[in-house]
Motif scaffolding. Structure first.
Motif, PDB file in Angstrom:
ATOM      1  N   TYR A  96      24.154  42.681 167.171  1.00 60.19           N
ATOM      2  CA  TYR A  96      23.991  41.662 166.144  1.00 60.19           C
ATOM      3  C   TYR A  96      25.280  41.476 165.336  1.00 60.19           C
ATOM      4  O   TYR A  96      25.624  40.355 164.947  1.00 60.19           O
ATOM      5  CB  TYR A  96      22.837  42.032 165.213  1.00 60.19           C
ATOM      6  CG  TYR A  96      21.502  42.019 165.903  1.00 60.19           C
ATOM      7  CD1 TYR A  96      20.935  40.829 166.357  1.00 60.19           C
ATOM      8  CD2 TYR A  96      20.794  43.203 166.127  1.00 60.19           C
ATOM      9  CE1 TYR A  96      19.716  40.810 167.003  1.00 60.19           C
ATOM     10  CE2 TYR A  96      19.574  43.207 166.772  1.00 60.19           C
ATOM     11  CZ  TYR A  96      19.034  42.005 167.210  1.00 60.19           C
ATOM     12  OH  TYR A  96      17.825  42.001 167.859  1.00 60.19           O
ATOM     13  N   ARG A  97      25.985  42.563 165.100  1.00 57.60           N
ATOM     14  CA  ARG A  97      27.254  42.442 164.384  1.00 57.60           C
ATOM     15  C   ARG A  97      28.263  41.643 165.202  1.00 57.60           C
ATOM     16  O   ARG A  97      29.041  40.862 164.655  1.00 57.60           O
ATOM     17  CB  ARG A  97      27.818  43.819 164.053  1.00 57.60           C
ATOM     18  CG  ARG A  97      27.003  44.558 162.988  1.00 57.60           C
ATOM     19  CD  ARG A  97      27.601  45.924 162.703  1.00 57.60           C
ATOM     20  NE  ARG A  97      28.898  45.822 162.065  1.00 57.60           N
ATOM     21  CZ  ARG A  97      29.089  45.726 160.756  1.00 57.60           C
ATOM     22  NH1 ARG A  97      28.049  45.722 159.945  1.00 57.60           N
ATOM     23  NH2 ARG A  97      30.304  45.644 160.252  1.00 57.60           N
ATOM     24  N   ALA A  98      28.250  41.823 166.513  1.00 59.94           N
ATOM     25  CA  ALA A  98      29.157  41.066 167.373  1.00 59.94           C
ATOM     26  C   ALA A  98      28.814  39.579 167.373  1.00 59.94           C
ATOM     27  O   ALA A  98      29.699  38.722 167.366  1.00 59.94           O
ATOM     28  CB  ALA A  98      29.120  41.625 168.799  1.00 59.94           C
ATOM     29  N   LEU A  99      27.511  39.272 167.359  1.00 61.36           N
ATOM     30  CA  LEU A  99      27.081  37.874 167.357  1.00 61.36           C
ATOM     31  C   LEU A  99      27.511  37.151 166.090  1.00 61.36           C
ATOM     32  O   LEU A  99      27.885  35.970 166.124  1.00 61.36           O
ATOM     33  CB  LEU A  99      25.563  37.792 167.498  1.00 61.36           C
ATOM     34  CG  LEU A  99      24.957  38.047 168.878  1.00 61.36           C
ATOM     35  CD1 LEU A  99      23.435  37.966 168.803  1.00 61.36           C
ATOM     36  CD2 LEU A  99      25.480  37.043 169.897  1.00 61.36           C
ATOM     37  N   ASN A 163      24.426  41.307 155.269  1.00 61.64           N
ATOM     38  CA  ASN A 163      25.523  42.081 155.838  1.00 61.64           C
ATOM     39  C   ASN A 163      26.169  41.286 156.970  1.00 61.64           C
ATOM     40  O   ASN A 163      25.779  40.146 157.244  1.00 61.64           O
ATOM     41  CB  ASN A 163      25.040  43.460 156.312  1.00 61.64           C
ATOM     42  CG  ASN A 163      23.970  43.359 157.398  1.00 61.64           C
ATOM     43  OD1 ASN A 163      23.867  42.359 158.115  1.00 61.64           O
ATOM     44  ND2 ASN A 163      23.174  44.411 157.526  1.00 61.64           N
ATOM     45  N   ARG A 164      27.131  41.867 157.641  1.00 60.90           N
ATOM     46  CA  ARG A 164      27.881  41.117 158.656  1.00 60.90           C
ATOM     47  C   ARG A 164      27.065  40.824 159.900  1.00 60.90           C
ATOM     48  O   ARG A 164      27.449  39.985 160.712  1.00 60.90           O
ATOM     49  CB  ARG A 164      29.169  41.863 159.011  1.00 60.90           C
ATOM     50  CG  ARG A 164      30.134  41.935 157.847  1.00 60.90           C
ATOM     51  CD  ARG A 164      31.531  42.251 158.288  1.00 60.90           C
ATOM     52  NE  ARG A 164      32.122  41.184 159.081  1.00 60.90           N
ATOM     53  CZ  ARG A 164      33.426  41.086 159.340  1.00 60.90           C
ATOM     54  NH1 ARG A 164      34.255  41.999 158.849  1.00 60.90           N
ATOM     55  NH2 ARG A 164      33.902  40.107 160.075  1.00 60.90           N
ATOM     56  N   GLY A 165      25.950  41.496 160.050  1.00 61.80           N
ATOM     57  CA  GLY A 165      25.041  41.174 161.141  1.00 61.80           C
ATOM     58  C   GLY A 165      24.054  40.087 160.785  1.00 61.80           C
ATOM     59  O   GLY A 165      23.146  39.778 161.554  1.00 61.80           O
ATOM     60  N   SER A 166      24.204  39.482 159.577  1.00 57.58           N
ATOM     61  CA  SER A 166      23.317  38.436 159.045  1.00 57.58           C
ATOM     62  C   SER A 166      21.916  38.948 158.739  1.00 57.58           C
ATOM     63  O   SER A 166      20.963  38.175 158.704  1.00 57.58           O
ATOM     64  CB  SER A 166      23.241  37.235 160.007  1.00 57.58           C
ATOM     65  OG  SER A 166      24.459  36.526 160.018  1.00 57.58           O
ATOM     66  N   PHE A 167      21.773  40.255 158.502  1.00 58.16           N
ATOM     67  CA  PHE A 167      20.508  40.814 158.058  1.00 58.16           C
ATOM     68  C   PHE A 167      20.474  40.812 156.524  1.00 58.16           C
ATOM     69  O   PHE A 167      21.455  41.218 155.890  1.00 58.16           O
ATOM     70  CB  PHE A 167      20.332  42.237 158.578  1.00 58.16           C
ATOM     71  CG  PHE A 167      20.038  42.306 160.041  1.00 58.16           C
ATOM     72  CD1 PHE A 167      18.745  42.151 160.500  1.00 58.16           C
ATOM     73  CD2 PHE A 167      21.057  42.516 160.958  1.00 58.16           C
ATOM     74  CE1 PHE A 167      18.462  42.222 161.856  1.00 58.16           C
ATOM     75  CE2 PHE A 167      20.787  42.575 162.314  1.00 58.16           C
ATOM     76  CZ  PHE A 167      19.477  42.430 162.766  1.00 58.16           C
ATOM     77  N   MET A 184      28.378  45.375 146.323  1.00 54.91           N
ATOM     78  CA  MET A 184      28.062  45.163 147.730  1.00 54.91           C
ATOM     79  C   MET A 184      28.330  46.449 148.519  1.00 54.91           C
ATOM     80  O   MET A 184      29.433  47.002 148.474  1.00 54.91           O
ATOM     81  CB  MET A 184      28.911  44.016 148.283  1.00 54.91           C
ATOM     82  CG  MET A 184      28.440  43.457 149.593  1.00 54.91           C
ATOM     83  SD  MET A 184      26.903  42.522 149.429  1.00 54.91           S
ATOM     84  CE  MET A 184      26.819  41.798 151.077  1.00 54.91           C
ATOM     85  N   PRO A 185      27.325  46.951 149.270  1.00 56.48           N
ATOM     86  CA  PRO A 185      27.520  48.200 149.999  1.00 56.48           C
ATOM     87  C   PRO A 185      28.429  48.068 151.217  1.00 56.48           C
ATOM     88  O   PRO A 185      28.899  49.069 151.746  1.00 56.48           O
ATOM     89  CB  PRO A 185      26.096  48.580 150.405  1.00 56.48           C
ATOM     90  CG  PRO A 185      25.358  47.284 150.471  1.00 56.48           C
ATOM     91  CD  PRO A 185      25.946  46.437 149.391  1.00 56.48           C
ATOM     92  N   GLU A 186      28.664  46.846 151.657  1.00 59.52           N
ATOM     93  CA  GLU A 186      29.526  46.604 152.816  1.00 59.52           C
ATOM     94  C   GLU A 186      29.979  45.147 152.776  1.00 59.52           C
ATOM     95  O   GLU A 186      29.475  44.351 151.982  1.00 59.52           O
ATOM     96  CB  GLU A 186      28.775  46.888 154.119  1.00 59.52           C
ATOM     97  CG  GLU A 186      27.490  46.083 154.264  1.00 59.52           C
ATOM     98  CD  GLU A 186      26.709  46.459 155.510  1.00 59.52           C
ATOM     99  OE1 GLU A 186      27.221  46.220 156.616  1.00 59.52           O
ATOM    100  OE2 GLU A 186      25.597  47.000 155.356  1.00 59.52           O
ATOM    101  N   ASP A 187      30.935  44.792 153.635  1.00 57.87           N
ATOM    102  CA  ASP A 187      31.345  43.397 153.717  1.00 57.87           C
ATOM    103  C   ASP A 187      30.146  42.536 154.117  1.00 57.87           C
ATOM    104  O   ASP A 187      29.322  42.938 154.954  1.00 57.87           O
ATOM    105  CB  ASP A 187      32.460  43.220 154.747  1.00 57.87           C
ATOM    106  CG  ASP A 187      33.776  43.827 154.287  1.00 57.87           C
ATOM    107  OD1 ASP A 187      33.897  44.137 153.096  1.00 57.87           O
ATOM    108  OD2 ASP A 187      34.668  43.981 155.141  1.00 57.87           O
ATOM    109  N   GLY A 188      30.070  41.347 153.543  1.00 57.86           N
ATOM    110  CA  GLY A 188      28.970  40.452 153.881  1.00 57.86           C
ATOM    111  C   GLY A 188      29.133  39.107 153.209  1.00 57.86           C
ATOM    112  O   GLY A 188      30.254  38.679 152.898  1.00 57.86           O
TER     113      GLY A 188
END
Length: 224
Positions: A96-99, A163-167, A184-188
């Motif tokens: 999902y992160r790759a997508l 998040n970067r996986g769009s979740f 923010m806990p991570e890039d997003g």
């Protein structure tokens, strides 16, 4: 529908192109006691994107008729249906992160790219009457929103961070003049859905909303 949500919209999309070809919602309905509402469409294949806002505890998806014939029957919905989002982020993986990996740099570079292209990538099937605002948030940054009185009076504003996986990481309704998110806990990235509360609401003005993305006491990284 009227008993399931205070505000709702049913967007009609062409299939398989997913182009918005029609819309029916609480802002267009003038007689809330009417049993049916109709929208004219050309022969073809369509999907319906039905969205409920400020829903009640008893939720029902409506019966859909095509030329007077029941095609989709009404279906009750578990009022806890949105609980799936609390666990959805646990399913993120490299796939999902790759997508969706490109979305974050796309939004970071939005000032240098065609806005129509960014919108088509980020919001391919957004509801027509909803105003959308969005942007990137780097790790350890927070979002600060300032809402002017006309926005608070005439519109409902909903914030979701991804998040970067769009979740979705979290979501909330912003109903105060100033709001600041947690770090923010991570890039997003974030998405604001801004909906008129009534059909007589004045047209949205960008000056009603100020958006800043900050890291602790640092200067804004500048979304607007």
């Amino acid at each position: 529908i009227q008993s399931s949500a205070k505000s709702w919209t049913a967007a009609i999309y062409s299939y398989p192109g997913y182009r918005t070809v029609g819309n029916l919602g609480s802002l267009q309905v003038t007689d809330t006691t009417a049993a049916w509402e109709a929208i004219a469409l050309k022969p073809g294949y369509y999907t319906i994107g039905l969205r409920y806002y400020d829903r009640t505890d008893t939720i029902t998806m409506p019966t859909v008729q095509v030329d007077g014939i029941d095609t989709i029957l009404a279906q009750p919905v578990d009022p806890n249906v949105n609980q799936v989002y609390t666990r959805l982020k646990e399913r993120q993986s490299w796939f999902y992160r790759a997508l969706h990996y490109y979305v974050y740099p796309l939004l970071r570079l939005r000032q240098h790219l065609p806005q129509s292209w960014i919108r088509s990538e980020f919001l391919p099937v957004g509801a027509p009457e909803t105003q959308f605002e969005y942007g990137a948030i780097a790790h350890s940054h927070c979002l600060t929103l300032t809402l002017a009185p006309p926005l608070l009076q005439h519109y409902s504003t909903y914030l979701t961070r991804y998040n970067r996986g769009s979740f979705p990481l979290d979501w909330t309704e912003v109903n105060q003049p100033t709001y600041q998110s947690s770090s923010m806990p991570e890039d997003g990235f974030y998405l604001l859905r801004i909906r008129p509360q009534q059909s007589t609401a004045p047209a949205f003005e960008s000056s009603w909303l100020e958006i800043e993305v900050n890291k602790s006491d640092d200067k804004p990284m500048g979304d607007r």
